[in-house]
Motif scaffolding. Structure first.
Motif, short mmCIF file in Angstrom:
data_model
loop_
_atom_site.label_atom_id
_atom_site.label_comp_id
_atom_site.label_asym_id
_atom_site.label_seq_id
_atom_site.Cartn_x
_atom_site.Cartn_y
_atom_site.Cartn_z
N VAL A 120 -16.58 -42.02 -19.39
CA VAL A 120 -16.32 -42.69 -18.11
C VAL A 120 -15.39 -41.83 -17.25
O VAL A 120 -15.54 -41.76 -16.03
N ARG A 121 -14.45 -41.15 -17.89
CA ARG A 121 -13.57 -40.28 -17.11
C ARG A 121 -14.36 -39.13 -16.46
O ARG A 121 -14.18 -38.82 -15.28
N ASN A 122 -15.27 -38.52 -17.23
CA ASN A 122 -16.12 -37.47 -16.65
C ASN A 122 -16.93 -38.02 -15.48
O ASN A 122 -17.07 -37.36 -14.45
N ALA A 123 -17.48 -39.23 -15.67
CA ALA A 123 -18.32 -39.83 -14.62
C ALA A 123 -17.49 -40.09 -13.37
O ALA A 123 -17.94 -39.82 -12.25
N SER A 151 -23.76 -43.32 -16.40
CA SER A 151 -24.39 -42.48 -15.38
C SER A 151 -23.52 -42.39 -14.14
O SER A 151 -22.75 -43.30 -13.85
N ASP A 152 -23.68 -41.29 -13.41
CA ASP A 152 -22.97 -41.15 -12.13
C ASP A 152 -23.87 -40.42 -11.16
O ASP A 152 -24.85 -39.79 -11.55
N ASN A 153 -23.55 -40.55 -9.86
CA ASN A 153 -24.32 -39.84 -8.84
C ASN A 153 -23.51 -38.66 -8.30
O ASN A 153 -23.57 -38.33 -7.12
N VAL A 170 -15.36 -25.68 -23.36
CA VAL A 170 -16.25 -25.36 -22.23
C VAL A 170 -15.90 -26.31 -21.09
O VAL A 170 -16.03 -27.53 -21.23
N THR A 171 -15.41 -25.75 -20.01
CA THR A 171 -15.01 -26.59 -18.87
C THR A 171 -15.26 -25.85 -17.57
O THR A 171 -15.16 -24.63 -17.51
N ALA A 172 -15.60 -26.63 -16.53
CA ALA A 172 -15.73 -26.05 -15.20
C ALA A 172 -14.65 -26.63 -14.28
O ALA A 172 -14.71 -26.48 -13.08
N LYS A 173 -13.68 -27.35 -14.91
CA LYS A 173 -12.66 -28.02 -14.10
C LYS A 173 -11.34 -27.26 -14.13
O LYS A 173 -10.98 -26.70 -15.16
N ARG A 174 -10.63 -27.36 -13.02
CA ARG A 174 -9.34 -26.68 -12.93
C ARG A 174 -8.36 -27.25 -13.95
O ARG A 174 -7.64 -26.52 -14.61
N GLY A 176 -9.24 -29.15 -16.67
CA GLY A 176 -9.91 -29.63 -17.89
C GLY A 176 -9.56 -28.79 -19.11
O GLY A 176 -9.27 -27.60 -18.98
N THR A 177 -9.58 -29.42 -20.29
CA THR A 177 -9.42 -28.65 -21.53
C THR A 177 -10.79 -28.33 -22.12
O THR A 177 -10.91 -27.48 -22.98
N GLY A 178 -11.82 -29.06 -21.69
CA GLY A 178 -13.15 -28.85 -22.26
C GLY A 178 -13.31 -29.45 -23.64
O GLY A 178 -14.24 -29.11 -24.37
N LEU A 179 -12.42 -30.36 -24.01
CA LEU A 179 -12.52 -30.98 -25.33
C LEU A 179 -13.26 -32.31 -25.30
O LEU A 179 -13.75 -32.78 -26.33
N GLY A 180 -13.36 -32.94 -24.11
CA GLY A 180 -13.89 -34.30 -24.01
C GLY A 180 -15.24 -34.49 -24.69
O GLY A 180 -15.37 -35.28 -25.62
N LEU A 181 -16.25 -33.74 -24.25
CA LEU A 181 -17.60 -33.96 -24.77
C LEU A 181 -17.73 -33.47 -26.21
O LEU A 181 -18.54 -34.00 -26.97
N SER A 182 -16.92 -32.49 -26.60
CA SER A 182 -17.02 -32.04 -28.00
C SER A 182 -16.46 -33.12 -28.93
O SER A 182 -17.00 -33.37 -30.01
#
Ligand code: ATP
Ligand code: MG
Length: 221
Positions: A120-123, A151-153, A170-174, A176-182
């Motif tokens: 939900v945070r990513n969305a 889902s999000d738009n 893996v992150t594309a955010k300034r 982000g740690t890139g740990l969320g989805l892992s």
């Protein structure tokens, strides 16, 4: 190192929890001072962000011990996650709809909270990038599993990044740690479940998590 990280993370989360609570209490007192309230919301946003990072790091560094139970009504639980994501990301204008079909889910509460929180945070972060951002959360049983879709738009994920998003760091955010989805992937796998992601650039992203009705093994995966 893993043990030290785990105990440090635990020690850090306690004062953050108190700070979050005091912010909420103060927020109520400041009902007629909107500009102070807004500053306080920024403080709380930082606290929630830090807590999410520490929680993911903690999960990343320790064995998984699940205590699964039958969860009958996940709607209040989803409401809480959405409120926390709204506060934590500062995305006030994102419109959220929650659709829950009757039925129970077999999962560990704390793991479920972390899975849904990260999705939900990513969305919110994606949908919040433009005006008219929307997030849809649906949950309910199917013939063989319990399915949650977030889902999000938002802007979607590029073809290059998409195959790697479940990898750690893996992150594309300034910020982000890139740990969320892992962490989501690890926790869903520990439930013997599946997670998949669909995304179209410029259109949005949808993540589907499926929990089997029951699984026997608990403990380290
Ligand atoms: N709903 C989404 N819309 C667009 N991109 C997404 C979405 N979910 C994930 N991504 C992309 O996948 C990357 C990895 O996501 P992940 O949640 O693992 O890490 P993060 O959000 O960057 O950092 P963290 O979750 O640790 O704060 C993100 O940086 C982003 O580029
Ligand atoms: Mg994330």
């Amino acid at each position: 190192m893993g043990q030290m990280a785990a105990s440090l993370a635990h020690e850090l989360r306690n004062p953050l929890g108190s700070m979050d609570l005091y912010c909420s209490l103060l927020h109520k007192d400041l009902v007629d001072q909107p500009s102070s309230r807004e500053l306080l919301e920024k403080v709380q946003q930082g606290i929630r962000l830090l807590d999410g990072i520490i929680r993911n790091c903690l999960q990343f560094s320790r064995d998984i011990r699940l205590r699964p139970e039958h969860i009958e009504d996940i709607e209040p639980f989803l409401d809480d996650v959405v409120e926390s994501a709204r506060l934590g990301t500062g995305c006030k204008d994102v419109v959220v709809s929650i659709e829950v079909a009757p039925g129970s889910l077999y999962a560990d509460r704390s793991a479920l909270s972390q899975i849904v929180n990260n999705l939900v945070r990513n969305a919110f972060e994606a949908a919040g990038e433009k005006a008219g951002g929307e997030v849809v959360i649906s949950a309910g049983p199917t013939d063989i599993c319990y399915r949650i879709i977030v889902s999000d738009n938002g802007p979607g994920i590029s073809e290059e990044l998409l195959p790697n998003v479940f990898e750690p760091f893996v992150t594309a955010k300034r910020q982000g740690t890139g740990l969320g989805l892992s962490v989501v992937h690890t926790l869903v796998a520990a439930h013997r479940g599946q997670v998949s992601i669909n995304s179209a650039l410029g259109k949005g992203t949808s993540v589907t998590v499926e929990f089997p009705d029951e699984f026997l093994e608990t403990g380290t995966d």
